[in-house]
Structure formats: structure tokens, C-alpha cells
Design an enzyme around this catalytic site. Structure first.
Site, mmCIF file in Angstrom:
data_model
loop_
_atom_site.group_PDB
_atom_site.id
_atom_site.type_symbol
_atom_site.label_atom_id
_atom_site.label_comp_id
_atom_site.label_asym_id
_atom_site.label_seq_id
_atom_site.Cartn_x
_atom_site.Cartn_y
_atom_site.Cartn_z
ATOM 1 N N ASP A 292 0.849 -1.199 0.000
ATOM 2 C CA ASP A 292 0.000 0.000 0.000
ATOM 3 C C ASP A 292 0.882 1.246 0.000
ATOM 4 O O ASP A 292 1.651 1.470 0.941
ATOM 5 C CB ASP A 292 -0.914 0.013 1.226
ATOM 6 C CG ASP A 292 -2.013 -1.032 1.152
ATOM 7 O OD1 ASP A 292 -2.131 -1.685 0.099
ATOM 8 O OD2 ASP A 292 -2.754 -1.190 2.145
ATOM 9 N N GLU B 68 -10.574 -8.831 0.554
ATOM 10 C CA GLU B 68 -10.569 -10.297 0.607
ATOM 11 C C GLU B 68 -11.618 -10.822 1.576
ATOM 12 O O GLU B 68 -11.937 -10.169 2.574
ATOM 13 C CB GLU B 68 -9.178 -10.790 1.034
ATOM 14 C CG GLU B 68 -8.077 -10.393 0.069
ATOM 15 C CD GLU B 68 -6.685 -10.646 0.595
ATOM 16 O OE1 GLU B 68 -5.757 -10.753 -0.223
ATOM 17 O OE2 GLU B 68 -6.512 -10.721 1.831
ATOM 18 N N THR C 194 -4.840 -15.864 -4.306
ATOM 19 C CA THR C 194 -3.525 -15.220 -4.348
ATOM 20 C C THR C 194 -2.397 -16.239 -4.151
ATOM 21 O O THR C 194 -2.624 -17.422 -3.972
ATOM 22 C CB THR C 194 -3.414 -14.152 -3.255
ATOM 23 O OG1 THR C 194 -3.538 -14.785 -1.975
ATOM 24 C CG2 THR C 194 -4.519 -13.121 -3.395
ATOM 25 N N GLU D 119 -4.024 -14.101 -8.771
ATOM 26 C CA GLU D 119 -3.094 -12.986 -8.861
ATOM 27 C C GLU D 119 -1.903 -13.281 -7.967
ATOM 28 O O GLU D 119 -1.977 -14.127 -7.080
ATOM 29 C CB GLU D 119 -3.754 -11.671 -8.443
ATOM 30 C CG GLU D 119 -4.220 -11.618 -7.015
ATOM 31 C CD GLU D 119 -4.942 -10.325 -6.678
ATOM 32 O OE1 GLU D 119 -4.606 -9.714 -5.656
ATOM 33 O OE2 GLU D 119 -5.835 -9.926 -7.440
ATOM 34 N N LEU E 77 2.793 -10.949 -4.072
ATOM 35 C CA LEU E 77 3.877 -9.985 -3.953
ATOM 36 C C LEU E 77 4.394 -9.625 -5.338
ATOM 37 O O LEU E 77 4.158 -10.342 -6.316
ATOM 38 C CB LEU E 77 5.009 -10.552 -3.095
ATOM 39 C CG LEU E 77 4.624 -10.976 -1.671
ATOM 40 C CD1 LEU E 77 5.804 -11.668 -0.987
ATOM 41 C CD2 LEU E 77 4.151 -9.783 -0.851
ATOM 42 N N ARG F 227 1.573 -5.259 -9.698
ATOM 43 C CA ARG F 227 0.665 -4.370 -10.344
ATOM 44 C C ARG F 227 1.422 -3.493 -11.297
ATOM 45 O O ARG F 227 2.668 -3.493 -11.292
ATOM 46 C CB ARG F 227 -0.135 -3.563 -9.326
ATOM 47 C CG ARG F 227 0.506 -2.405 -8.687
ATOM 48 C CD ARG F 227 -0.361 -1.660 -7.660
ATOM 49 N NE ARG F 227 -0.921 -2.439 -6.560
ATOM 50 C CZ ARG F 227 -2.201 -2.672 -6.384
ATOM 51 N NH1 ARG F 227 -3.079 -2.199 -7.258
ATOM 52 N NH2 ARG F 227 -2.608 -3.384 -5.361
#
Length: 485
Positions: free
Chosen positions: A85, A170, A325, A366, A369, A402
Site C-alpha cells: 500500500d 478479501e 492469491t 493474482e 507480492l 501491479r
């Protein structure tokens, strides 16, 4: 996945031209679309049902201009304080005002600390949000989005809606918050001490005929405990007692019921569009009997139970996809870094994916990390289409976490492009594979993925004892009509 701060707190698109250029690069390497968070704390920031979608309209127009698809996340949680974040987006201001007067709208730990990352599921049906329940607030938000972006749905630009159901979007309890001092690989803490969930627990205990069970385990340690240090999670501990099984069943049922309620309303709001939800990969302490980190997060997945089959069944009820994940992680790497954690991400991925496939629901994934290296990409590919699955089951989609300037750097982009091509099952040139043999598009899907498995073994530089196995696999490919190797 687009950057977390692509839309600022004023609902404005940040650096639109730079973003357009980055999206053009992604388009050029074969990416199908992008995922973006639609933050509740931005859109409905100041007053109930006062929605501001302006920044997202500009963003979606750029995506449409580039002929990309959109996966949109209904993000009903706070951003900030978790791994990765880089911005802070709180819950709507009018919600936090309510929380100042009634802090029980938040998940609460045994010390009375409130977690403001998302609302407790105890108020799903409580009219404590200016006359509305939590699920009504979520539904109104989703319905507003559907009306506002109708043209993008009708044109098929928006292909999927992922519904946030808890912290980090989540489906889990916020059992391991770093802001409260948790550090990996701590077992976490139960998060059900707000008065609404405690009332629910009391009702469940009374219905069972054991009112004295209306309590949370008092011997479950703290955030950074290890299982053997606790009376509840140790081998032969209270987690497997009559009371322990009652509590864990109730705790996990609250989680599943929350997902059931919100997804039912999501299907009403987004009729005709596929919905999905994300489940976190809690892989530490997976090789213990109690699986304590999963239990505190709400997954009743001890050694004698399958905690993910009930979740998959709930998703099947709503024809929702499961997004999971940590598919890039290797168990061996975890053992090297934290051998005491008894982690097994590969075993967990295998269990969760098979639970979902057995329920006949789509499975996407996805990375947990940041990943730029070929080894991580190859692990994702291995999970995307298991080479030895007799039913040919595979992931329906993969979202890369990302987009960033680092990903666009030449070397990283080359590796990423190679990964995208292999994810699509397309042939690679000698340049793509560093002069390894070409793959023919004429081969069957099974043959193609057998070759991918072989190629990954070669790239991993495994022990010589495996060379004989690779030779056998090469012969197998030739015998099945694959003469390109």
C-alpha cells in the site's frame, strides 16, 4: 492491476497521459485488460448516497479507447497499512464519524483495539449507518455504479465485477494487521469482540444448548505467537475439543454468511455480468495440524477439515468466480526464509484450486507480492494450467499485481511479455526463449503445456537426477506427435 492511487481523494484521474502511455505499452505486449479498485472512501466520501464517479469515467474512457477490458473491484475497505500500500484511502468520512460514536461498527480484538480497515460483519443487518444496514449501503453503491456505467456494461468493456468482502478486499477476518503489531509468521488473533458479533455468538451458543460457550477462546495466544505456545492451537489442543469445534464452526460460518448476503445483492445489481471475490492465501503454519493462521482468518481448515469447500459451495450458489492469491510462491523459498513457519503455499494453492474446480466455478488468480523474475512467472504458469490434470482444468484469468514504472523497464517488460505470451498459449520465437526450440501452434493444448513444463524444468537448472525425467518427457512429446522438440 492499476496503481492504488490512480484516482485521488477528489475523484480525479492522476496523470492521465502518463497512464495512457503505460496502458498502450501493456496493450502492445498482449495484455487483455486491467483491473481497478473503485474506492468506497473516494466515491461516497462525504455524505450517504452522494456518489462522485467523475475520475473513474475519465479512466474508463481511456481503457475503452485502447480496446482493453475492465475488471472492476468494489472496494469497501480502507487502503493503507498493508504490504504494497503506497497511498492512504480511508473509509467514507460520514462512516468514520459514526465510528467515533459507535466504535463497535469495526472488527475488534481481545484487547478492545478497533480495526478501521473495514466494517464488522456483525452490522450486515443492523441499521446503524444513518438508517441503513451495511449490506444495504453496499448494494446502493453497486447499483449506482451499474447505472452510471451502463454503456460500458452494454459494450462488454466491463467484463467482471470483483466484490470486496473484507480487509484488502478479501473474504477473511482482519486477523493479522500490521498496524496492531503483527509480524510474519505470527498466528494472528480472532477478531469478533465487537458487541454485534458477540451477540451473534451468544445466540449461537444458546441455540446449541450450551450458553457457557458464548466466549472467544482465552488460550489462543496473541498476534505473534506460535501454535505450540498456545493451549488452543497446539497439537491436541482445544481447537479440536467440542467447544473448539463449535466456536470455529460459528466463526467461519459468519464469514460465509457475509459473503452469501453481499454476493446475492451483487448479482441483483450486476445481472448478466460475472461477479467474483478474492480469497487470501494464508500459507504459513499450513503444515501444522491446526492451521492456526487460517483459523484466525476465518478459514476452518484444520487437518481434519476442508475449509475451502464450503466457501466454494457458497460461490457456486451465486455463480461467482474465485480469485486466489500467492500462485507465484514456492514452498522451498518459504522454508529457506522462515523455516519455523512451516509454510506450504504450493500445497495451499493445490487445495484451494481443486476445491473450486470440484465445485465447478471459475478460478482466477493474482500474485501476492511483486514479481519480475522468470522463476516466479514460471510458477504462475505451472499453476495456471496444471500439466498433469486429467480434466484439463485451468485458471480462467490471471491479474498481475501491479502496473508500475519498474514493470515498464526494458528487461522487466521483456520478461513480462514472454510471460503474457505463454499465458495465452502462443508460440514463442527463438528470441523469446533465448534460442530454445520453437513451439508449434498446431499442437494440442495438452502437448503445449507439457512442453511448458519441460521448458520450466530446463530453466530451473535442476539436479542431474532430473535430466533423465526430462529426457523421458521429451520422448513422450515426440510419441504424441510433437516433432518440434
Amino acid at each position: 492491476m492499476l496503481p492504488l492511487g490512480v484516482i485521488n481523494m477528489n475523484s480525479e484521474l492522476v496523470e492521465p497521459e502518463a497512464l495512457r502511455n503505460q496502458l498502450q505499452v501493456l496493450k502492445s505486449v498482449g495484455v487483455d485488460g486491467v483491473m481497478v479498485d473503485c474506492w468506497w472512501g473516494i466515491v461516497e466520501a462525504h455524505s450517504p448516497q452522494g456518489y462522485n464517479w467523475s475520475g473513474y469515467k475519465k479512466l474508463f474512457q481511456i481503457v475503452r479507447d485502447l480496446n482493453l477490458k475492465l475488471q472492476v473491484v468494489m472496494s469497501f475497505h480502507e487502503c493503507g497499512g498493508n504490504v504494497g500500500d503506497d497511498v492512504h484511502i480511508p473509509l467514507p468520512h460520514w462512516v468514520t464519524e459514526i465510528g467515533q460514536k459507535n466504535p463497535d461498527i469495526y472488527f475488534t480484538n481481545k484487547e478492545g483495539k478497533r480495526n478501521t480497515e473495514c466494517l464488522t460483519w456483525g452490522i450486515d443487518k443492523e441499521r446503524v449507518l444513518r438508517g441503513r444496514t451495511a449490506v444495504e449501503v453496499y448494494f446502493d453503491y453497486m447499483r449506482s455504479f451499474r447505472v452510471e456505467f451502463d454503456e460500458f456494461f452494454e459494450e462488454g468493456i466491463i467484463s467482471e465485477i470483483e466484490v470486496g468482502l473484507g480487509p484488502c478486499g478479501e473474504l477473511r477476518y482482519p486477523s493479522y494487521p500490521e498496524q496492531h503489531g503483527w509480524k510474519y509468521p505470527g498466528i494472528g488473533e480472532f477478531q469478533c469482540y465487537d458487541r454485534y458479533l458477540m451477540k451473534n455468538l451468544t445466540q449461537a451458543a444458546e441455540a446449541r444448548g450450551h450458553s457457557f460457550w458464548a466466549r472467544v477462546p482465552d488460550n489462543a495466544g496473541s498476534y505473534n505467537s506460535q501454535p505450540h505456545e498456545t493451549g488452543f492451537f497446539r497439537d491436541g489442543g482445544d481447537y479440536d475439543s467440542y467447544y473448539g469445534r463449535f466456536f470455529l464452526n460459528w466463526y467461519s460460518r459468519v464469514l460465509i454468511d457475509h459473503g452469501d448476503r453481499v454476493l446475492a445483492l451483487a448479482n441483483l445489481a450486476f445481472e448478466g455480468t460475472r461477479i467474483a471475490t478474492k480469497v487470501s492465501g494464508i500459507h504459513w503454519w499450513y503444515k501444522t495440524a491446526s492451521h492456526p493462521a487460517e483459523l484466525t482468518a476465518g478459514f476452518y481448515n484444520s487437518c481434519n477439515r476442508d475449509g475451502y469447500a464450503p466457501i466454494s459451495a457458497m460461490l457456486k450458489k451465486h455463480e461467482a468466480a474465485l480469485n486466489f492469491t500467492c500462485v507465484e510462491m514456492r514452498t522451498l523459498d518459504q522454508h529457506e526464509g522462515f523455516p519455523e513457519a512451516l509454510a506450504d503455499p504450493e500445497g495451499l494453492v493445490w487445495q484451494v484450486l481443486n476445491a473450486a474446480w470440484d465445485a465447478n466455478i471459475p478460478v482466477a488468480s493474482e500474485n501476492a507480492l511483486t514479481c519480475f523474475d522468470r522463476e516466479g512467472y514460471n510458477k504462475i504458469l505451472e499453476n495456471a494450467k496444471p500439466w498433469n490434470d486429467p480434466d484439463g482444468r485451468h485458471l480462467s484469468a490471471f491479474t498481475y499485481l501491479r502496473l508500475s514504472p519498474v514493470l515498464i523497464e526494458k528487461h522487466n517488460l521483456t520478461e513480462f511479455e514472454r510471460f503474457v505470451k505463454r499465458m495465452h498459449g502462443k508460440s514463442l520465437t527463438r528470441k523469446d526463449t533465448n534460442n530454445t526450440p520453437l513451439v508449434s501452434d498446431s499442437r494440442s493444448a495438452q502437448q503445449r503445456w507439457l512442453f511448458v513444463w519441460l521448458q520450466m524444468l530446463m530453466e530451473a537448472k535442476l539436479h542431474k537426477s532430473l535430466v533423465r525425467d526430462m529426457g523421458y518427457m521429451s520422448m513422450l512429446l515426440v510419441c504424441t506427435g510433437d516433432t518440434d522438440i
